[in-house]
Write an enzyme that holds these catalytic residues in place. Sequence first.
Site, PDB file in Angstrom:
ATOM      1  N   ARG A 153       0.878  -1.144  -0.100  1.00 44.85           N
ATOM      2  CA  ARG A 153       0.010   0.009  -0.114  1.00 44.85           C
ATOM      3  C   ARG A 153       0.745   1.034   0.184  1.00 44.85           C
ATOM      4  O   ARG A 153       1.881   1.409   0.601  1.00 44.85           O
ATOM      5  CB  ARG A 153      -0.780   0.268   1.229  1.00 44.85           C
ATOM      6  CG  ARG A 153      -2.156  -0.797   1.297  1.00 44.85           C
ATOM      7  CD  ARG A 153      -2.900  -0.609   2.388  1.00 44.85           C
ATOM      8  NE  ARG A 153      -2.377  -1.269   3.603  1.00 44.85           N
ATOM      9  CZ  ARG A 153      -1.730  -0.611   4.516  1.00 44.85           C
ATOM     10  NH1 ARG A 153      -1.899   0.792   4.462  1.00 44.85           N
ATOM     11  NH2 ARG A 153      -1.358  -1.150   5.647  1.00 44.85           N
ATOM     12  N   TYR A 168      -0.714  -3.870  -7.134  1.00 46.39           N
ATOM     13  CA  TYR A 168      -0.765  -4.568  -5.868  1.00 46.39           C
ATOM     14  C   TYR A 168      -1.964  -4.692  -5.215  1.00 46.39           C
ATOM     15  O   TYR A 168      -2.734  -3.554  -5.202  1.00 46.39           O
ATOM     16  CB  TYR A 168       0.313  -3.838  -4.844  1.00 46.39           C
ATOM     17  CG  TYR A 168       0.280  -4.227  -3.386  1.00 46.39           C
ATOM     18  CD1 TYR A 168       0.570  -5.444  -2.965  1.00 46.39           C
ATOM     19  CD2 TYR A 168      -0.457  -3.477  -2.522  1.00 46.39           C
ATOM     20  CE1 TYR A 168       0.413  -5.968  -1.872  1.00 46.39           C
ATOM     21  CE2 TYR A 168      -0.548  -3.817  -1.219  1.00 46.39           C
ATOM     22  CZ  TYR A 168      -0.014  -4.969  -0.821  1.00 46.39           C
ATOM     23  OH  TYR A 168      -0.615  -5.697   0.556  1.00 46.39           O
ATOM     24  N   LYS A 213      -9.637  -2.345   1.486  1.00 47.91           N
ATOM     25  CA  LYS A 213      -9.409  -1.253   2.334  1.00 47.91           C
ATOM     26  C   LYS A 213     -10.150  -0.061   1.958  1.00 47.91           C
ATOM     27  O   LYS A 213     -10.722   0.744   2.611  1.00 47.91           O
ATOM     28  CB  LYS A 213      -8.001  -1.007   2.741  1.00 47.91           C
ATOM     29  CG  LYS A 213      -7.136  -2.167   3.185  1.00 47.91           C
ATOM     30  CD  LYS A 213      -7.599  -2.491   4.465  1.00 47.91           C
ATOM     31  CE  LYS A 213      -6.633  -3.373   5.377  1.00 47.91           C
ATOM     32  NZ  LYS A 213      -6.294  -4.726   4.759  1.00 47.91           N
ATOM     33  N   HIS A 272     -11.263  -2.304  11.029  1.00 53.73           N
ATOM     34  CA  HIS A 272     -10.153  -3.148  10.495  1.00 53.73           C
ATOM     35  C   HIS A 272     -10.028  -4.112  11.590  1.00 53.73           C
ATOM     36  O   HIS A 272      -9.190  -4.126  12.621  1.00 53.73           O
ATOM     37  CB  HIS A 272      -8.877  -2.133  10.763  1.00 53.73           C
ATOM     38  CG  HIS A 272      -7.442  -3.087  10.159  1.00 53.73           C
ATOM     39  ND1 HIS A 272      -6.336  -2.568  10.294  1.00 53.73           N
ATOM     40  CD2 HIS A 272      -7.561  -4.066   9.128  1.00 53.73           C
ATOM     41  CE1 HIS A 272      -5.413  -3.362   9.864  1.00 53.73           C
ATOM     42  NE2 HIS A 272      -6.185  -4.213   9.220  1.00 53.73           N
ATOM     43  N   SER A 305      -1.803  -4.077  10.546  1.00 51.59           N
ATOM     44  CA  SER A 305      -1.498  -5.182   9.692  1.00 51.59           C
ATOM     45  C   SER A 305      -0.231  -5.972  10.205  1.00 51.59           C
ATOM     46  O   SER A 305       0.741  -5.341  10.781  1.00 51.59           O
ATOM     47  CB  SER A 305      -1.129  -4.839   8.203  1.00 51.59           C
ATOM     48  OG  SER A 305      -2.397  -4.132   7.733  1.00 51.59           O
ATOM     49  N   CYS A 354       0.332  -8.027  12.456  1.00 52.32           N
ATOM     50  CA  CYS A 354       0.707  -8.039  14.062  1.00 52.32           C
ATOM     51  C   CYS A 354      -0.414  -9.149  14.693  1.00 52.32           C
ATOM     52  O   CYS A 354      -0.570  -9.215  15.562  1.00 52.32           O
ATOM     53  CB  CYS A 354       0.091  -6.595  14.543  1.00 52.32           C
ATOM     54  SG  CYS A 354       1.338  -5.350  14.207  1.00 52.32           S
ATOM     55  N   ASP A 372      -9.788 -10.042   8.821  1.00 56.06           N
ATOM     56  CA  ASP A 372      -9.394  -8.379   8.547  1.00 56.06           C
ATOM     57  C   ASP A 372     -10.225  -7.381   8.856  1.00 56.06           C
ATOM     58  O   ASP A 372      -9.738  -6.178   9.398  1.00 56.06           O
ATOM     59  CB  ASP A 372      -8.605  -8.559   7.150  1.00 56.06           C
ATOM     60  CG  ASP A 372      -7.703  -7.271   6.769  1.00 56.06           C
ATOM     61  OD1 ASP A 372      -7.107  -6.852   7.838  1.00 56.06           O
ATOM     62  OD2 ASP A 372      -7.861  -6.792   5.648  1.00 56.06           O
ATOM     63  N   ARG A 386       2.249 -11.949  -0.071  1.00 57.24           N
ATOM     64  CA  ARG A 386       0.907 -12.107   0.013  1.00 57.24           C
ATOM     65  C   ARG A 386       0.141 -13.519  -0.408  1.00 57.24           C
ATOM     66  O   ARG A 386       0.579 -13.965  -1.397  1.00 57.24           O
ATOM     67  CB  ARG A 386      -0.111 -11.037  -0.365  1.00 57.24           C
ATOM     68  CG  ARG A 386       0.173  -9.943   0.069  1.00 57.24           C
ATOM     69  CD  ARG A 386      -0.667  -9.617   1.457  1.00 57.24           C
ATOM     70  NE  ARG A 386       0.006  -8.346   2.262  1.00 57.24           N
ATOM     71  CZ  ARG A 386      -1.002  -7.881   3.148  1.00 57.24           C
ATOM     72  NH1 ARG A 386      -2.016  -8.329   3.615  1.00 57.24           N
ATOM     73  NH2 ARG A 386      -0.422  -6.773   3.881  1.00 57.24           N
TER      74      ARG A 386
END
Length: 655
Positions: free
Chosen positions: A115, A264, A273, A293, A315, A317, A340, A437
């Site tokens: 991102r 991406y 998002k 989130h 993200s 974590c 997510d 990913r």
Amino acid sequence: MTCIYARLLRTSTKVLKQFSGTGGISVNGVSGIIHKNSRTFSVIHGDFNRLAPNVKKYVEDKAKVCQPETIHICDGSDRENEELLAMLQKGGVIKPLKKYKNCWLARTDPADVARVESKTIISTPNQRDTIPTPKNGADGQLGKWMSPSDLQKALDERFPGSMKGRTMYVIPFSMGPVGSPLSKIGIQLTDSAYVVASMRIMTRMGRPVLDTLGNNDFVRCLHSIGQPLPMKKPAVNNWPCDPDRTIIAHIPENNEICSFGSGYGGNSLLGKKCFALRLGGIIARDEGWLAEHMLILGITNPKGEKKYIAAAFPSACGKTNLAMMNPTLPGYKVECVGDDIAWMRFDSEGHLRAINPEAGFFGVAPGTSDSTNPNAMATIQENTIFTNVAETSDGGFYWEGMDLPKGVRVINWRNKEDWVPNSSKDEKDMAAHPNSRYCTPASQCPIIDPAWESSEGVPIEAIMFGGRRPKGVPLVYESFNWQHGVFLGAAMRSEATAAAEHAGKVIMHDPFAMRPFFGYNFGHYLSHWLSMERRPNVKLPKVFHVNWFRKSSEGKFLWPGFGENARVLDWIFRRINKEDCATESPIGFIPKPGALNLDGLKEKVDMEELFSLPKDFWSKEVDAVKKYFDEQVNDDLPEEVASELDGLKKRVSHM
């Protein structure tokens, strides 16, 4: 297999219609006129005449601007997907990972791997609607605003002719189960077949969505990789993009997202998002619900009692690891609703109901392994698109954190053959990019919750906040009340992650784990959360803060984490049931001595250090949060949140 394009063009070509006159992308009514000659666009898949008038007009308007060669209306079928994947393979965009069933590897241009927060903007007529005004000229960290006129200029410099020589794919998609009252519908236009294949995994896509939509409104999502044909220079890794001119723009007044220059997923899969959090947050504010989130999990205790918990972590974590946990505590079971994003609203009886608006997992690969997350590893064995991971010579995938198979060679994400493990921190020397990913169907998860596609959502009884805090923050504590819980979310701090362009290992403020995803003024967002308490007859969830990542003075983790985190969930479960197993501390309720079930824990844990509250640390924490609120939220900070900070400061001073 007969290519869909050859097959359709050999038969009758359906002519969309003759476009003439002018067209442009309009931002908040600002005119952006693109004059062009008449042109015929061929629909090579789907029936344009079956589109509802609203959808048809949107496609027509954007086709006039972007000037694609052909238009493909996606139906989401297996056959369509197979043929698009075959086309991508032929073009060198993806390659099969032959060790698995229908698994694919894409390697991006190294300039397009995450991102791009610095190029992600919200455009509204009034800047303060989008971001608070920072104090004394400080750099704002809670979003980027652009005026409608400046955005119009930026879009007009990019999108006209951006799809020349390419196909415009029309993707009708539903965020949430099709037809659910909690779901929302979008139409994405893109010139990337990779995006189509990924959106098919991440959303519910195809004809049923159009049938459900009818002629109602929808979120408009325009995406272009920004490389019309013929290209001026060859694409790196067969991955066309335009990183120097990338922009991801959100236009709330038009209910529109315009993304240019990046392929991406976080920038191009606009249901994620961009829609689910940024525009979704604005829609949620206006309609009285929450777009967050957050993971959603169900946990069942040995008595068969089940509760659902939502949790917000930045993200990379541990959201996915927690959502797919195998509990170590006997008799406990965890099931995954989502890893997510959570959309939550109160039902008629006052229960907070949540859905996972996504249909897939877009997970960070490095660190995922059979020891850390066996359920994720089981999920990705088929029907998965991997991006920027390493490839093994036997057709498998590999990344840091996995056991390296014996007798195989490794090609890293930068196409370096015979890669060997090394200690380099340089991304190009790693097996997989730190933000590599996997994109995989949620339905394949072995512990997917039976109610994960429930149209009414699952009842949330607890909300957890957390992040990577190597010092000072205890394993778990509970808020004193809802208002204090909102403060805990607002005061969240965590080490930066590889999911964006930050270098990492820097403690950053990340309120609600939403800092990169706020669609409107954070101060107003806090007021929206606080307003939930004033609704009639609501049954508010309990709020907790957790930290799996505290370290000793020697730099070693104090808590084993992963499946052992079930011991924390067990305590939260008992607190929801009003068990007297907590004691008051200056920062919230913490477990009483002996209240955390450590039976069978193989590793020795220093509970005293794990729950210690160093006064010096917390004094500095108060100062850091106060400075952040003063500089970043300024006059938009709700009085209730300021009052909670004052209360914490007083309690810490008496420690």
